[in-house]
Design a protein around this motif. Structure first.
Motif, PDB file in Angstrom:
ATOM      1  N   MET A 190       5.222  -2.936  41.808  1.00 26.59           N
ATOM      2  CA  MET A 190       6.650  -3.463  41.462  1.00 26.59           C
ATOM      3  C   MET A 190       6.385  -4.986  41.116  1.00 26.59           C
ATOM      4  SD  MET A 190       9.135  -1.252  41.684  1.00 26.59           S
ATOM      5  CE  MET A 190      10.669  -2.193  41.948  1.00 26.59           C
ATOM      6  N   GLN A 191       5.518  -5.601  41.839  1.00 26.76           N
ATOM      7  CA  GLN A 191       5.253  -7.123  41.320  1.00 26.76           C
ATOM      8  C   GLN A 191       4.635  -7.338  39.958  1.00 26.76           C
ATOM      9  OE1 GLN A 191       6.021  -9.307  43.784  1.00 26.76           O
ATOM     10  NE2 GLN A 191       6.791  -7.720  45.056  1.00 26.76           N
ATOM     11  N   GLU A 192       3.888  -6.068  39.660  1.00 19.57           N
ATOM     12  CA  GLU A 192       3.243  -6.441  38.167  1.00 19.57           C
ATOM     13  C   GLU A 192       4.016  -5.754  37.166  1.00 19.57           C
ATOM     14  OE1 GLU A 192      -0.447  -4.700  39.109  1.00 19.57           O
ATOM     15  OE2 GLU A 192      -0.701  -5.831  41.064  1.00 19.57           O
ATOM     16  N   ASP A 193       4.416  -4.586  37.289  1.00 18.45           N
ATOM     17  CA  ASP A 193       4.727  -3.656  35.933  1.00 18.45           C
ATOM     18  C   ASP A 193       5.887  -2.696  36.553  1.00 18.45           C
ATOM     19  OD1 ASP A 193       5.109  -2.102  33.954  1.00 18.45           O
ATOM     20  OD2 ASP A 193       2.831  -1.721  33.608  1.00 18.45           O
ATOM     21  N   ILE A 194       7.105  -3.197  36.464  1.00 17.01           N
ATOM     22  CA  ILE A 194       8.434  -2.262  36.768  1.00 17.01           C
ATOM     23  C   ILE A 194       8.272  -0.801  35.794  1.00 17.01           C
ATOM     24  CG2 ILE A 194      10.761  -2.213  36.574  1.00 17.01           C
ATOM     25  CD1 ILE A 194      10.030  -4.255  38.585  1.00 17.01           C
ATOM     26  N   LYS A 195       7.978  -0.718  34.781  1.00 19.20           N
ATOM     27  CA  LYS A 195       7.933   0.411  34.088  1.00 19.20           C
ATOM     28  C   LYS A 195       7.117   1.237  34.573  1.00 19.20           C
ATOM     29  CE  LYS A 195       9.548  -0.494  29.447  1.00 19.20           C
ATOM     30  NZ  LYS A 195       9.393  -0.415  28.032  1.00 19.20           N
ATOM     31  N   ALA A 196       5.800   0.799  35.018  1.00 17.41           N
ATOM     32  CA  ALA A 196       4.695   1.869  35.593  1.00 17.41           C
ATOM     33  C   ALA A 196       5.272   2.126  37.141  1.00 17.41           C
ATOM     34  CB  ALA A 196       3.369   0.693  35.696  1.00 17.41           C
ATOM     35  N   ALA A 197       5.874   1.259  37.643  1.00 21.15           N
ATOM     36  CA  ALA A 197       6.440   1.702  39.017  1.00 21.15           C
ATOM     37  C   ALA A 197       7.474   2.572  38.992  1.00 21.15           C
ATOM     38  CB  ALA A 197       7.034   0.465  39.849  1.00 21.15           C
ATOM     39  N   ARG A 198       8.273   2.729  38.187  1.00 16.32           N
ATOM     40  CA  ARG A 198       9.133   3.719  37.846  1.00 16.32           C
ATOM     41  C   ARG A 198       8.564   5.229  37.614  1.00 16.32           C
ATOM     42  NH1 ARG A 198      13.341   0.405  34.300  1.00 16.32           N
ATOM     43  NH2 ARG A 198      14.512  -0.560  36.091  1.00 16.32           N
ATOM     44  N   LYS A 199       7.432   4.983  36.720  1.00 16.86           N
ATOM     45  CA  LYS A 199       6.608   6.266  36.384  1.00 16.86           C
ATOM     46  C   LYS A 199       5.913   6.747  37.665  1.00 16.86           C
ATOM     47  CE  LYS A 199       3.170   7.961  33.173  1.00 16.86           C
ATOM     48  NZ  LYS A 199       2.116   7.623  32.045  1.00 16.86           N
ATOM     49  N   MET A 200       5.184   5.786  38.442  1.00 18.29           N
ATOM     50  CA  MET A 200       4.674   6.254  39.586  1.00 18.29           C
ATOM     51  C   MET A 200       5.871   6.862  40.590  1.00 18.29           C
ATOM     52  SD  MET A 200       2.577   4.037  42.360  1.00 18.29           S
ATOM     53  CE  MET A 200       1.148   3.421  41.070  1.00 18.29           C
ATOM     54  N   LEU A 201       6.929   6.499  40.658  1.00 17.47           N
ATOM     55  CA  LEU A 201       8.061   7.041  41.411  1.00 17.47           C
ATOM     56  C   LEU A 201       8.277   8.281  41.252  1.00 17.47           C
ATOM     57  CD1 LEU A 201      10.337   4.065  42.449  1.00 17.47           C
ATOM     58  CD2 LEU A 201       8.898   5.487  44.040  1.00 17.47           C
ATOM     59  N   ALA A 202       8.348   8.644  39.628  1.00 15.72           N
ATOM     60  CA  ALA A 202       8.659   9.729  39.139  1.00 15.72           C
ATOM     61  C   ALA A 202       7.307  10.994  39.504  1.00 15.72           C
ATOM     62  CB  ALA A 202       8.986   9.952  37.680  1.00 15.72           C
ATOM     63  N   LYS A 203       6.245  10.304  39.414  1.00 16.34           N
ATOM     64  CA  LYS A 203       5.027  11.099  39.745  1.00 16.34           C
ATOM     65  C   LYS A 203       5.023  11.331  41.367  1.00 16.34           C
ATOM     66  CE  LYS A 203       2.577  12.237  36.314  1.00 16.34           C
ATOM     67  NZ  LYS A 203       2.524  13.586  36.176  1.00 16.34           N
ATOM     68  N   LEU A 204       5.527  10.449  41.977  1.00 12.94           N
ATOM     69  CA  LEU A 204       5.761  10.847  43.502  1.00 12.94           C
ATOM     70  C   LEU A 204       6.637  11.853  43.743  1.00 12.94           C
ATOM     71  CD1 LEU A 204       5.024  10.369  46.444  1.00 12.94           C
ATOM     72  CD2 LEU A 204       6.413   8.355  46.265  1.00 12.94           C
ATOM     73  N   SER A 205       7.809  11.846  42.971  1.00 10.97           N
ATOM     74  CA  SER A 205       8.815  12.873  43.366  1.00 10.97           C
ATOM     75  C   SER A 205       8.259  14.367  43.100  1.00 10.97           C
ATOM     76  CB  SER A 205      10.093  12.431  42.377  1.00 10.97           C
ATOM     77  OG  SER A 205      10.859  13.588  42.551  1.00 10.97           O
ATOM     78  N   ASP A 206       7.652  14.197  41.772  1.00 13.49           N
ATOM     79  CA  ASP A 206       6.852  15.573  41.441  1.00 13.49           C
ATOM     80  C   ASP A 206       5.911  16.076  42.673  1.00 13.49           C
ATOM     81  OD1 ASP A 206       8.302  15.459  39.247  1.00 13.49           O
ATOM     82  OD2 ASP A 206       6.426  14.847  37.888  1.00 13.49           O
ATOM     83  N   LEU A 207       5.128  15.141  43.175  1.00 13.39           N
ATOM     84  CA  LEU A 207       4.064  15.711  44.321  1.00 13.39           C
ATOM     85  C   LEU A 207       4.742  15.853  45.553  1.00 13.39           C
ATOM     86  CD1 LEU A 207       1.365  12.745  43.621  1.00 13.39           C
ATOM     87  CD2 LEU A 207       1.136  15.353  43.364  1.00 13.39           C
ATOM     88  N   LEU A 208       6.180  15.245  45.822  1.00  6.53           N
ATOM     89  CA  LEU A 208       6.545  15.637  47.022  1.00  6.53           C
ATOM     90  C   LEU A 208       7.234  17.087  46.805  1.00  6.53           C
ATOM     91  CD1 LEU A 208       8.125  12.200  48.012  1.00  6.53           C
ATOM     92  CD2 LEU A 208       6.394  13.315  49.235  1.00  6.53           C
ATOM     93  N   ARG A 209       7.863  17.355  45.692  1.00  9.23           N
ATOM     94  CA  ARG A 209       8.576  18.621  45.370  1.00  9.23           C
ATOM     95  C   ARG A 209       7.222  19.803  45.718  1.00  9.23           C
ATOM     96  NH1 ARG A 209      10.432  16.188  41.078  1.00  9.23           N
ATOM     97  NH2 ARG A 209      12.430  16.011  41.028  1.00  9.23           N
ATOM     98  N   VAL A 210       6.047  19.666  45.276  1.00  9.38           N
ATOM     99  CA  VAL A 210       5.033  20.456  45.141  1.00  9.38           C
ATOM    100  C   VAL A 210       4.687  20.600  46.872  1.00  9.38           C
ATOM    101  CG1 VAL A 210       2.482  20.960  44.853  1.00  9.38           C
ATOM    102  CG2 VAL A 210       4.062  20.465  42.931  1.00  9.38           C
ATOM    103  N   THR A 211       4.479  19.342  47.564  1.00 15.94           N
ATOM    104  CA  THR A 211       4.100  19.572  48.933  1.00 15.94           C
ATOM    105  C   THR A 211       5.199  19.952  49.711  1.00 15.94           C
ATOM    106  OG1 THR A 211       3.184  17.345  48.471  1.00 15.94           O
ATOM    107  CG2 THR A 211       3.934  18.048  50.980  1.00 15.94           C
ATOM    108  N   LEU A 212       6.469  19.956  49.472  1.00 14.52           N
ATOM    109  CA  LEU A 212       7.589  20.712  50.188  1.00 14.52           C
ATOM    110  C   LEU A 212       7.765  22.087  49.697  1.00 14.52           C
ATOM    111  CD1 LEU A 212      10.491  17.970  49.784  1.00 14.52           C
ATOM    112  CD2 LEU A 212       9.397  18.622  51.971  1.00 14.52           C
ATOM    113  N   ASP A 213       7.158  22.521  48.571  1.00 14.32           N
ATOM    114  CA  ASP A 213       7.112  23.892  48.262  1.00 14.32           C
ATOM    115  C   ASP A 213       5.902  24.733  49.055  1.00 14.32           C
ATOM    116  OD1 ASP A 213       9.302  23.660  46.601  1.00 14.32           O
ATOM    117  OD2 ASP A 213       7.917  23.648  44.631  1.00 14.32           O
TER     118      ASP A 213
END
Length: 184
Positions: free
Chosen positions: A37-60
């Motif tokens: 978040m300190q360096e690249d907001i767009k990349a941080a948003r993309k990372m959060l979206a990827k994290l969301s995908d990973l959490l879905r798989v983990t919960l499944d």
């Protein structure tokens, strides 16, 4: 009856180890997002979206102790996309996976904590970054999963954290003496 109780206890122990690993992974990834978040907001948003995908798989996959190797590799690739956003060109990944074992059963989330450890101790501490090689092969009747990094050499004072100690515990619960985790 005693055998069934032992099986239930082993399942409960395995689930407890897995539940400890999931928050560990989540908090480490959120820390990476915070740093980005300190360096690249767009990349941080993309990372959060990827994290969301990973959490879905983990919960499944809650309650599922083994998955096919190809599922484990796909999950790992998603995790590594997050790490590559963080490390950029400093992190290089290579895969050497025998195609004929992709349907083999492996413990769910077995590679992620090992790769995380390789990044933390082999790549993160090296200004130039480094390379991680993930390989899987069948040797006789065994599946050998290997994670290598070209970072610092192992010392005698390597202390296992939550990820590696839980990985070792899960292997023991699932396979007893027929599986092992070697580090160096």
């Amino acid at each position: 009856k005693e055998s069934e109780l032992e099986k239930q206890l082993a399942q409960a122990n395995l689930q407890a180890l897995k539940m400890q690993l999931q928050p560990h992974f989540l908090f480490n990834t959120l820390h990476a997002v915070s740093t980005l978040m300190q360096e690249d907001i767009k990349a941080a948003r993309k990372m959060l979206a990827k994290l969301s995908d990973l959490l879905r798989v983990t919960l499944d996959n809650i309650g599922i102790h083994e998955v096919r190797l190809n599922q484990e590799i796909e999950f790992l690739k998603s995790y590594l996309e997050i790490e590559q956003m963080r490390f950029r060109e400093r992190l290089k990944i290579k895969y050497n996976i025998e195609q004929d074992i992709l349907s083999a059963a492996v413990p769910n989330l077995i590679l992620q904590p090992i790769v995380e450890n390789a990044i933390k101790h082999g790549i993160n501490e090296n200004k130039e970054g480094g390379e991680i090689i993930i390989s899987a092969a069948k040797v006789e009747n065994n599946i050998i999963l290997r994670v290598r990094d070209n970072g610092q050499k192992c010392g005698n004072n390597n202390k296992e954290g939550i990820g590696l100690s839980n990985t070792r515990g899960r292997l023991n619960q699932l396979y007893g003496d027929t599986a092992k985790l070697e580090i160096c």
